[in-house]
Motif scaffolding. Structure first.
Motif, PDB file in Angstrom:
ATOM      1  N   THR A  20      38.273  43.953  43.356  1.00 40.49           N
ATOM      2  CA  THR A  20      39.433  44.769  43.722  1.00 40.49           C
ATOM      3  C   THR A  20      40.454  44.894  42.593  1.00 40.49           C
ATOM      4  N   ASP A  21      40.638  43.816  41.824  1.00 44.05           N
ATOM      5  CA  ASP A  21      41.710  43.827  40.826  1.00 44.05           C
ATOM      6  C   ASP A  21      41.298  43.410  39.421  1.00 44.05           C
ATOM      7  N   GLY A  22      40.009  43.111  39.219  1.00 43.64           N
ATOM      8  CA  GLY A  22      39.537  42.763  37.891  1.00 43.64           C
ATOM      9  C   GLY A  22      39.574  41.278  37.587  1.00 43.64           C
ATOM     10  N   VAL A  23      38.897  40.927  36.506  1.00 47.37           N
ATOM     11  CA  VAL A  23      38.776  39.533  36.102  1.00 47.37           C
ATOM     12  C   VAL A  23      40.147  38.925  35.806  1.00 47.37           C
ATOM     13  N   ALA A  24      41.038  39.699  35.214  1.00 45.79           N
ATOM     14  CA  ALA A  24      42.363  39.171  34.868  1.00 45.79           C
ATOM     15  C   ALA A  24      43.135  38.686  36.095  1.00 45.79           C
ATOM     16  N   ALA A  25      42.813  39.207  37.260  1.00 50.10           N
ATOM     17  CA  ALA A  25      43.524  38.820  38.493  1.00 50.10           C
ATOM     18  C   ALA A  25      43.022  37.497  39.076  1.00 50.10           C
ATOM     19  N   VAL A  26      41.947  36.948  38.518  1.00 54.87           N
ATOM     20  CA  VAL A  26      41.401  35.691  39.034  1.00 54.87           C
ATOM     21  C   VAL A  26      42.265  34.540  38.546  1.00 54.87           C
ATOM     22  N   THR A  27      43.087  34.052  39.447  1.00 59.44           N
ATOM     23  CA  THR A  27      43.884  32.863  39.185  1.00 59.44           C
ATOM     24  C   THR A  27      43.570  31.846  40.267  1.00 59.44           C
ATOM     25  N   ASN A  28      43.806  30.596  39.956  1.00 63.02           N
ATOM     26  CA  ASN A  28      43.541  29.560  40.953  1.00 63.02           C
ATOM     27  C   ASN A  28      44.339  29.801  42.224  1.00 63.02           C
ATOM     28  N   ARG A  29      45.601  30.160  42.086  1.00 63.53           N
ATOM     29  CA  ARG A  29      46.451  30.400  43.269  1.00 63.53           C
ATOM     30  C   ARG A  29      45.935  31.568  44.100  1.00 63.53           C
ATOM     31  N   ARG A  30      45.591  32.656  43.443  1.00 62.12           N
ATOM     32  CA  ARG A  30      45.108  33.834  44.169  1.00 62.12           C
ATOM     33  C   ARG A  30      43.801  33.523  44.888  1.00 62.12           C
ATOM     34  N   VAL A  31      42.866  32.885  44.202  1.00 65.52           N
ATOM     35  CA  VAL A  31      41.576  32.569  44.802  1.00 65.52           C
ATOM     36  C   VAL A  31      41.753  31.585  45.949  1.00 65.52           C
ATOM     37  N   ALA A  32      42.601  30.569  45.754  1.00 71.56           N
ATOM     38  CA  ALA A  32      42.837  29.586  46.822  1.00 71.56           C
ATOM     39  C   ALA A  32      43.400  30.273  48.064  1.00 71.56           C
ATOM     40  N   ALA A  33      44.349  31.173  47.869  1.00 67.38           N
ATOM     41  CA  ALA A  33      44.939  31.885  49.015  1.00 67.38           C
ATOM     42  C   ALA A  33      43.890  32.753  49.708  1.00 67.38           C
ATOM     43  N   ASP A  34      43.114  33.498  48.934  1.00 65.88           N
ATOM     44  CA  ASP A  34      42.109  34.389  49.519  1.00 65.88           C
ATOM     45  C   ASP A  34      40.973  33.617  50.197  1.00 65.88           C
ATOM     46  N   ALA A  35      40.626  32.447  49.646  1.00 71.46           N
ATOM     47  CA  ALA A  35      39.540  31.643  50.204  1.00 71.46           C
ATOM     48  C   ALA A  35      40.026  30.726  51.324  1.00 71.46           C
ATOM     49  N   ARG A  36      41.332  30.665  51.489  1.00 73.90           N
ATOM     50  CA  ARG A  36      41.951  29.780  52.482  1.00 73.90           C
ATOM     51  C   ARG A  36      41.552  28.323  52.263  1.00 73.90           C
ATOM     52  N   VAL A  37      41.715  27.919  51.001  1.00 73.87           N
ATOM     53  CA  VAL A  37      41.485  26.526  50.628  1.00 73.87           C
ATOM     54  C   VAL A  37      42.705  26.041  49.864  1.00 73.87           C
ATOM     55  N   SER A  38      42.797  24.725  49.701  1.00 71.48           N
ATOM     56  CA  SER A  38      43.921  24.178  48.936  1.00 71.48           C
ATOM     57  C   SER A  38      43.710  24.470  47.459  1.00 71.48           C
ATOM     58  N   LEU A  39      44.806  24.479  46.724  1.00 71.62           N
ATOM     59  CA  LEU A  39      44.746  24.697  45.286  1.00 71.62           C
ATOM     60  C   LEU A  39      43.896  23.608  44.622  1.00 71.62           C
ATOM     61  N   GLY A  40      43.982  22.402  45.134  1.00 70.52           N
ATOM     62  CA  GLY A  40      43.182  21.304  44.600  1.00 70.52           C
ATOM     63  C   GLY A  40      41.687  21.520  44.771  1.00 70.52           C
ATOM     64  N   SER A  41      41.298  22.259  45.799  1.00 74.98           N
ATOM     65  CA  SER A  41      39.873  22.551  46.005  1.00 74.98           C
ATOM     66  C   SER A  41      39.304  23.379  44.863  1.00 74.98           C
TER      67      SER A  41
END
Length: 184
Positions: A20-41
């Motif tokens: 949806t937003d490209g490789v540059a948009a892959v951040t730990n915070r964004r992925v954690a929020a979208d995956a519904r997991v903790s940042l530590g995961s």
């Protein structure tokens, strides 16, 4: 909660973000929020961003390889016409659809050009497409199928990329027929 293990949800989220937003948009915070997991995961499963990108591409490759191998084997030793082969190609492309997860590999292929750690995964994906193509070309009796296959795969990928870029559907089966059948 989304089905699957935390790792599987993370990898699906990575593909969704990339698509949806490209490789540059892959951040730990964004992925954690979208995956519904903790940042530590995220850091537990993937020590680096490259690890996360590589494993997302490998996950796509694994699923795609299984799908294409099954499809190739179902057509092995069948009498195929060129029209049948073109229709099969259209089916393979049509099965991909245009969801974000299916667009993500295009982004990852580009990223593999920048990051050598991703290149093997990209190569594995193209090898799966080549295998299916060789199987079809062999069934058609095309000589030197293994040397022709990468060109046909690149043609189909290019037509798909053109569709993504322009929004205009490409008649892939007609293009394949023009390449395989000499003009009268």
């Amino acid at each position: 909660m989304t089905a699957g293990t935390a790792r599987e949800r993370i990898l699906r989220a990575v593909l969704q973000v990339i698509g949806t937003d490209g490789v540059a948009a892959v951040t730990n915070r964004r992925v954690a929020a979208d995956a519904r997991v903790s940042l530590g995961s995220i850091t537990y499963h993937f020590p680096t961003r490259t690890d996360m990108l590589r494993d997302a591409l490998l996950g796509f490759v694994t699923a795609e390889t299984t799908r294409l191998t099954d499809l190739a084997e179902s057509y092995r030793d069948r009498g195929l016409s060129v029209a049948d082969a073109a229709a099969l190609t259209e089916r393979v492309v049509g099965d991909l659809g245009w969801s974000a997860e299916r667009l993500a590999p295009f982004e990852l292929y580009i990223q593999a050009g920048r990051d050598p750690a991703l290149r093997q995964a990209a190569d594995d994906c193209f090898a799966a497409y080549d295998h299916l193509t060789v199987t079809i070309l062999d069934a058609l009796g095309v000589p030197d199928a293994s040397t022709v296959a990468p060109t046909l795969v690149a043609t189909v990928a290019g037509l798909q990329l053109r569709r993504v870029a322009t929004g205009v559907p490409q008649d892939i089966s007609a293009a394949i027929l023009r390449l395989l059948v000499p003009a009268p």
